[in-house]
Design a protein around this motif. Structure first.
Motif, PDB file in Angstrom:
ATOM      1  N   UNK A  53      -1.253  31.548 -10.610  1.00 27.40           N
ATOM      2  CA  UNK A  53      -0.388  32.599 -10.079  1.00 27.40           C
ATOM      3  C   UNK A  53      -0.412  33.788 -11.021  1.00 27.40           C
ATOM      4  N   UNK A  54      -0.024  34.940 -10.471  1.00 30.88           N
ATOM      5  CA  UNK A  54       0.102  36.176 -11.247  1.00 30.88           C
ATOM      6  C   UNK A  54       1.576  36.547 -11.297  1.00 30.88           C
ATOM      7  N   UNK A  55       2.063  36.868 -12.498  1.00 33.48           N
ATOM      8  CA  UNK A  55       3.430  37.333 -12.691  1.00 33.48           C
ATOM      9  C   UNK A  55       3.385  38.809 -13.031  1.00 33.48           C
ATOM     10  N   UNK A  56       4.023  39.624 -12.190  1.00 30.45           N
ATOM     11  CA  UNK A  56       4.060  41.067 -12.389  1.00 30.45           C
ATOM     12  C   UNK A  56       5.423  41.464 -12.929  1.00 30.45           C
ATOM     13  N   UNK A  57       5.437  42.089 -14.117  1.00 37.11           N
ATOM     14  CA  UNK A  57       6.699  42.488 -14.724  1.00 37.11           C
ATOM     15  C   UNK A  57       6.524  43.862 -15.374  1.00 37.11           C
ATOM     16  N   UNK A  58       7.439  44.243 -16.250  1.00 34.13           N
ATOM     17  CA  UNK A  58       7.413  45.622 -16.752  1.00 34.13           C
ATOM     18  C   UNK A  58       8.106  45.722 -18.101  1.00 34.13           C
ATOM     19  N   UNK A  59       7.815  46.802 -18.815  1.00 27.90           N
ATOM     20  CA  UNK A  59       8.583  47.185 -19.994  1.00 27.90           C
ATOM     21  C   UNK A  59       9.541  48.306 -19.589  1.00 27.90           C
ATOM     22  N   UNK A  60      10.522  48.584 -20.432  1.00 25.57           N
ATOM     23  CA  UNK A  60      11.434  49.693 -20.172  1.00 25.57           C
ATOM     24  C   UNK A  60      12.445  49.399 -19.089  1.00 25.57           C
ATOM     25  N   UNK A  61      13.175  50.430 -18.689  1.00 26.22           N
ATOM     26  CA  UNK A  61      14.262  50.235 -17.731  1.00 26.22           C
ATOM     27  C   UNK A  61      13.853  50.520 -16.295  1.00 26.22           C
ATOM     28  N   UNK A  62      12.543  50.665 -16.029  1.00 25.78           N
ATOM     29  CA  UNK A  62      12.065  50.905 -14.675  1.00 25.78           C
ATOM     30  C   UNK A  62      10.884  49.986 -14.381  1.00 25.78           C
ATOM     31  N   UNK A  63      10.989  49.237 -13.284  1.00 27.25           N
ATOM     32  CA  UNK A  63       9.870  48.408 -12.838  1.00 27.25           C
ATOM     33  C   UNK A  63       8.734  49.302 -12.364  1.00 27.25           C
ATOM     34  N   UNK A  64       9.030  50.188 -11.406  1.00 26.06           N
ATOM     35  CA  UNK A  64       8.032  51.138 -10.933  1.00 26.06           C
ATOM     36  C   UNK A  64       8.738  52.253 -10.170  1.00 26.06           C
ATOM     37  N   UNK A  65       8.390  53.496 -10.499  1.00 25.15           N
ATOM     38  CA  UNK A  65       9.024  54.654  -9.860  1.00 25.15           C
ATOM     39  C   UNK A  65       8.258  55.146  -8.645  1.00 25.15           C
ATOM     40  N   UNK A  66       7.189  54.453  -8.264  1.00 25.62           N
ATOM     41  CA  UNK A  66       6.430  54.864  -7.093  1.00 25.62           C
ATOM     42  C   UNK A  66       5.299  55.801  -7.464  1.00 25.62           C
ATOM     43  N   UNK A  67       5.020  56.760  -6.584  1.00 27.82           N
ATOM     44  CA  UNK A  67       3.916  57.689  -6.813  1.00 27.82           C
ATOM     45  C   UNK A  67       4.148  58.506  -8.082  1.00 27.82           C
ATOM     46  N   UNK A  68       3.074  58.846  -8.756  1.00 27.62           N
ATOM     47  CA  UNK A  68       3.154  59.727  -9.917  1.00 27.62           C
ATOM     48  C   UNK A  68       3.277  61.157  -9.388  1.00 27.62           C
ATOM     49  N   UNK A  69       4.481  61.697  -9.395  1.00 26.20           N
ATOM     50  CA  UNK A  69       4.715  63.007  -8.789  1.00 26.20           C
ATOM     51  C   UNK A  69       3.999  64.128  -9.533  1.00 26.20           C
ATOM     52  N   UNK A  70       3.770  63.951 -10.829  1.00 30.21           N
ATOM     53  CA  UNK A  70       3.013  64.964 -11.563  1.00 30.21           C
ATOM     54  C   UNK A  70       1.591  65.065 -11.034  1.00 30.21           C
ATOM     55  N   UNK A  71       0.969  63.922 -10.747  1.00 32.19           N
ATOM     56  CA  UNK A  71      -0.366  63.939 -10.154  1.00 32.19           C
ATOM     57  C   UNK A  71      -0.324  64.486  -8.735  1.00 32.19           C
ATOM     58  N   UNK A  72       0.680  64.040  -7.953  1.00 32.65           N
ATOM     59  CA  UNK A  72       0.768  64.474  -6.562  1.00 32.65           C
ATOM     60  C   UNK A  72       0.961  65.974  -6.453  1.00 32.65           C
ATOM     61  N   UNK A  73       1.787  66.548  -7.325  1.00 31.65           N
ATOM     62  CA  UNK A  73       2.074  67.984  -7.256  1.00 31.65           C
ATOM     63  C   UNK A  73       0.858  68.812  -7.641  1.00 31.65           C
ATOM     64  N   UNK A  74      -0.060  68.223  -8.398  1.00 32.66           N
ATOM     65  CA  UNK A  74      -1.232  68.966  -8.859  1.00 32.66           C
ATOM     66  C   UNK A  74      -2.230  69.242  -7.749  1.00 32.66           C
ATOM     67  N   UNK A  75      -2.092  68.531  -6.618  1.00 30.30           N
ATOM     68  CA  UNK A  75      -3.017  68.726  -5.499  1.00 30.30           C
ATOM     69  C   UNK A  75      -2.408  69.693  -4.489  1.00 30.30           C
ATOM     70  N   UNK A  76      -3.195  70.647  -4.026  1.00 27.18           N
ATOM     71  CA  UNK A  76      -2.710  71.642  -3.080  1.00 27.18           C
ATOM     72  C   UNK A  76      -2.762  71.150  -1.642  1.00 27.18           C
TER      73      UNK A  76
END
Length: 261
Positions: A53-76
């Motif tokens: 099995x695979x266990x998916x976890x995280x560091x910090x106080x956020x598991x995942x914030x979704x899309x990287x908005x900095x990358x998304x905003x860079x595209x016109x």
């Protein structure tokens, strides 16, 4: 912790391959680098006969914030990002070994899609959840494929539209996660022990049975929903919403509530 230059930590013990999202600077958002590392590590886990099995976890106080908005905003204009997200989520759903999520922090937007793609998920008391897409001018399009078949429709009508935060007990009640627990590690122990007892064939075929409807949603709707997502992210409203979020201000369409007299 991830090695220098990486956004994903890895480790294997007692038949479980642990993948740790470790990109705190962007709240473990699904950046191009993180997605590429997830693919690579899932391939390694699938090829390793000792991994059950695979266990998916995280560091910090956020598991995942979704899309990287900095990358998304860079595209016109529209990009392939929605299709890439759909491909990642489908890979997790169709992965022949169980994928388990351990969550002790915040889950937002596309992060809820990653969570819903997992087979079993346990969240601790510090976890919070929200579908915030409408607040930045888009919609939870691609993530609907793993989310909606597994959750309560009336609850999702509320949370998709309002973007409200809710906690682990509510997430379990509506089917977004499997279990809310005061101690996620203690709650996961019998789950992982059970998976270690399963045969590779037994686990793969059992998983295939319970993911059939979710995979059908991907096969039916990926093109339409990815196109919708790309169009929304390229819109003027989305650009304003993403900019407002990154600048920590309200978007121009937000209506301030008048004080009660």
């Amino acid at each position: 912790m991830a090695a220098p230059g990486r956004t994903l930590g890895t480790g294997t013990a007692n038949g479980v391959r642990t993948l740790t999202l470790d990109s705190p600077h962007n709240r473990n958002a699904l950046s191009t680098r993180l997605v590429a590392e997830l693919y690579a590590e899932l391939e390694r886990a699938e090829a390793d006969p000792g991994v059950r099995a695979v266990l998916l976890t995280h560091t910090g106080n956020t598991f995942c914030a979704g899309a990287d908005l900095s990358e998304a905003r860079a595209h016109d204009g529209p990009t392939d990002a929605p299709l890439e997200l759909a491909r990642l989520l489908r890979t997790v759903v169709a992965f022949p070994k169980p994928v388990v999520a351990r969550v002790s922090g915040h889950v937002r937007a596309g992060g809820t899609g990653l969570l819903a793609a997992c087979d079993i998920s346990v969240a601790g008391p510090g976890a919070t959840f929200a579908f915030t897409e409408a607040r930045i001018g888009v919609a939870p399009a691609v993530i609907s494929m793993p989310v909606l078949p597994r959750t309560d429709p009336r609850a999702m009508s509320r949370y998709y539209l309002t973007g409200e935060r809710f906690g682990p007990a509510e997430a379990a009640r509506i089917g977004l996660i499997t279990l809310a627990a005061d101690d996620p590690d203690e709650a996961l122990a019998p789950v992982l022990d059970g998976l270690r007892q399963g045969s590779p064939q037994g686990l793969a075929e059992s998983k295939r049975l319970v993911t059939r409807e979710v995979l059908a949603a991907f096969d039916r709707d990926t093109g339409t929903l990815a196109e919708l997502s790309a169009r929304l992210f390229a819109s003027d409203e989305a650009r304003e919403g993403m900019t407002a979020f990154l600048e920590r201000r309200e978007p121009e369409w937000a209506v301030r509530q008048a004080p009660v007299r």
